[in-house]
Design a protein around this motif. Sequence first.
Motif, PDB file in Angstrom:
ATOM      1  N   UNK A 169      65.992 -61.388  39.415  1.00 38.84           N
ATOM      2  CA  UNK A 169      65.786 -61.192  37.986  1.00 38.84           C
ATOM      3  C   UNK A 169      64.701 -60.177  37.687  1.00 38.84           C
ATOM      4  N   UNK A 170      63.644 -60.188  38.482  1.00 44.38           N
ATOM      5  CA  UNK A 170      62.563 -59.201  38.291  1.00 44.38           C
ATOM      6  C   UNK A 170      63.052 -57.800  38.613  1.00 44.38           C
ATOM      7  N   UNK A 171      63.859 -57.662  39.652  1.00 32.85           N
ATOM      8  CA  UNK A 171      64.395 -56.349  40.011  1.00 32.85           C
ATOM      9  C   UNK A 171      65.295 -55.813  38.903  1.00 32.85           C
ATOM     10  N   UNK A 172      66.192 -56.663  38.386  1.00 32.37           N
ATOM     11  CA  UNK A 172      67.086 -56.232  37.315  1.00 32.37           C
ATOM     12  C   UNK A 172      66.280 -55.812  36.092  1.00 32.37           C
ATOM     13  N   UNK A 173      65.230 -56.566  35.780  1.00 33.57           N
ATOM     14  CA  UNK A 173      64.371 -56.217  34.646  1.00 33.57           C
ATOM     15  C   UNK A 173      63.727 -54.854  34.851  1.00 33.57           C
ATOM     16  N   UNK A 174      63.242 -54.604  36.062  1.00 40.17           N
ATOM     17  CA  UNK A 174      62.668 -53.286  36.353  1.00 40.17           C
ATOM     18  C   UNK A 174      63.707 -52.183  36.175  1.00 40.17           C
ATOM     19  N   UNK A 175      64.916 -52.402  36.705  1.00 35.75           N
ATOM     20  CA  UNK A 175      65.963 -51.391  36.567  1.00 35.75           C
ATOM     21  C   UNK A 175      66.322 -51.160  35.104  1.00 35.75           C
ATOM     22  N   UNK A 176      66.370 -52.235  34.327  1.00 38.03           N
ATOM     23  CA  UNK A 176      66.677 -52.106  32.899  1.00 38.03           C
ATOM     24  C   UNK A 176      65.598 -51.329  32.164  1.00 38.03           C
ATOM     25  N   UNK A 177      64.364 -51.408  32.671  1.00 34.91           N
ATOM     26  CA  UNK A 177      63.243 -50.683  32.076  1.00 34.91           C
ATOM     27  C   UNK A 177      63.068 -49.283  32.650  1.00 34.91           C
ATOM     28  N   UNK A 178      63.954 -48.915  33.593  1.00 32.75           N
ATOM     29  CA  UNK A 178      63.827 -47.599  34.222  1.00 32.75           C
ATOM     30  C   UNK A 178      62.693 -47.502  35.210  1.00 32.75           C
ATOM     31  N   UNK A 179      62.264 -48.663  35.748  1.00 35.06           N
ATOM     32  CA  UNK A 179      61.156 -48.719  36.704  1.00 35.06           C
ATOM     33  C   UNK A 179      61.716 -48.926  38.116  1.00 35.06           C
ATOM     34  N   UNK A 180      61.158 -48.232  39.086  1.00 34.47           N
ATOM     35  CA  UNK A 180      61.559 -48.449  40.476  1.00 34.47           C
ATOM     36  C   UNK A 180      61.035 -49.807  40.932  1.00 34.47           C
ATOM     37  N   UNK A 181      61.909 -50.717  41.382  1.00 33.14           N
ATOM     38  CA  UNK A 181      61.446 -52.049  41.813  1.00 33.14           C
ATOM     39  C   UNK A 181      60.499 -51.956  43.004  1.00 33.14           C
ATOM     40  N   UNK A 182      59.578 -52.909  43.081  1.00 31.80           N
ATOM     41  CA  UNK A 182      58.667 -52.950  44.222  1.00 31.80           C
ATOM     42  C   UNK A 182      59.408 -53.304  45.502  1.00 31.80           C
ATOM     43  N   UNK A 183      60.473 -54.111  45.396  1.00 27.18           N
ATOM     44  CA  UNK A 183      61.285 -54.460  46.561  1.00 27.18           C
ATOM     45  C   UNK A 183      62.267 -53.332  46.863  1.00 27.18           C
ATOM     46  N   UNK A 184      62.431 -53.037  48.138  1.00 26.57           N
ATOM     47  CA  UNK A 184      63.417 -52.049  48.565  1.00 26.57           C
ATOM     48  C   UNK A 184      64.803 -52.689  48.495  1.00 26.57           C
ATOM     49  N   UNK A 185      65.671 -52.165  47.651  1.00 30.65           N
ATOM     50  CA  UNK A 185      67.005 -52.748  47.470  1.00 30.65           C
ATOM     51  C   UNK A 185      68.106 -51.851  48.037  1.00 30.65           C
ATOM     52  N   UNK A 186      67.742 -50.913  48.890  1.00 31.98           N
ATOM     53  CA  UNK A 186      68.740 -49.995  49.446  1.00 31.98           C
ATOM     54  C   UNK A 186      69.830 -50.743  50.198  1.00 31.98           C
ATOM     55  N   UNK A 187      69.467 -51.827  50.897  1.00 27.36           N
ATOM     56  CA  UNK A 187      70.450 -52.589  51.662  1.00 27.36           C
ATOM     57  C   UNK A 187      71.448 -53.355  50.783  1.00 27.36           C
ATOM     58  N   UNK A 188      71.123 -53.475  49.503  1.00 29.60           N
ATOM     59  CA  UNK A 188      71.956 -54.275  48.610  1.00 29.60           C
ATOM     60  C   UNK A 188      72.768 -53.397  47.642  1.00 29.60           C
ATOM     61  N   UNK A 189      72.702 -52.091  47.828  1.00 31.52           N
ATOM     62  CA  UNK A 189      73.343 -51.169  46.897  1.00 31.52           C
ATOM     63  C   UNK A 189      74.851 -51.369  46.868  1.00 31.52           C
ATOM     64  N   UNK A 190      75.457 -51.349  45.680  1.00 34.69           N
ATOM     65  CA  UNK A 190      76.922 -51.449  45.601  1.00 34.69           C
ATOM     66  C   UNK A 190      77.617 -50.325  46.364  1.00 34.69           C
TER      67      UNK A 190
END
Length: 417
Positions: free
Chosen positions: A392-413
């Motif tokens: 939820x925090x990552x999605x909120x960051x993405x919605x705000x145009x902020x790069x998440x602190x967690x690396x989500x490259x492994x989870x990319x669609x």
Amino acid sequence: MAVSQNDYDLIVIGAGIVGMATALWAQKEGLNVLICDPNQPGSGTTYGSACTIATYACIPVNNPSVFKSLPHLLTNRESPLSFNLLYGLRNPRWMLSFLNNCRTANVHHISGALGQFLTSADAGLDPLIAEARAEDLMVSNDCLYIWSSRAGYENAWSSNSLRRAQGVDFDELTPDEIRQLEPNLQKPIHRGLRFNGARHVTNPQELVTRMQKRFEVLGGNYLKQSVVRCEPDHAGVTAHTSDGTQIRGDRLALTAGARSTQVKGTGAERLPLGTERGYHILFRNHKGYVSRPIGWAEAGFYATPMAHGLRIAGMVEIDSIDAALNESCITYLHRKSLELFGSIGDPDETWLGHRPTMPDSLPVIGYSKTSNRVIFAFGHQHIGLTLAGVTGKIVTDLANGITPQCDIANFAPQRFG
């Protein structure tokens, strides 16, 4: 409440634990949020899980041993796996990709990705628990994982070594040490692990309900409708509900679990999202029978002390999401629970849910290939409750145009081509 065609910063589809965590994080961070779900929040798969905050769960369902043990798992009535062959033949893409990810190199990659992500689980979830004033629903008393046979324990050696490599804190326990902790266990035990610091939730739907209430106090809106289609464009996204309502938002978060691919226009339709159907039974009169969650490895289930009784939750059934409840899975859980605990009677509740699972056992988190106005957050398989907060925090960051602190490259669609 009735919602007209208002503008929102974020529309969230799906009010399970991942969706509600996303909505609460986003509202808390100052976004104007609408969450849509035709059902009571938290009443789906969230409701019936084993309820562990499984920060130790860095071992994927995929495993090299699957190749050797699959025939036994599919044909043995004592197996925690049930497989509808016809369904598998109709969905070869998911099945072949799942088996491909059982290779040792892939398993090590998946375990590393999950292990790293799980280190942020508590930091993502704890602020929401505090925000919802739900501390009383959390129990910190560790978690046990037990093996009833030497062969089962030895076969798990490589997996437990992977856990250790990922920094999971656990102690190995003898049968006597296990019985001192849980004297009601009747099944002979060979060995066990104690995951130190592990927690569990005594009532997950109540947790989601309190999060919803706090979300609404902060100004968030909940619409009891399903979103069937969305239309992203350069300026935002339009969500179309089942009753014909059109809702406009800057961005849309797809958090509908196993039904995420059913929302048209998001781009999720092209992803290989599968469903691991899971079951539980509940014994209301045995609430205090165990003092912490106990996972029986060979039987594939957890016994968890809940607010309403002793829950036996597990099984993996590969079948259509809309197939009827499989009574043989309920029978299996009942039979194995009697084997573990002795005569505890008949269950007072039975339940079927749907774990959303990608063939590599990693969630899908990130912008849709169709449009960056659509954010995916689903496919958490067995650990949605654990990873809901950080997701939820990552999605909120993405919605705000902020790069998440967690690396989500492994989870990319985009990893699915």
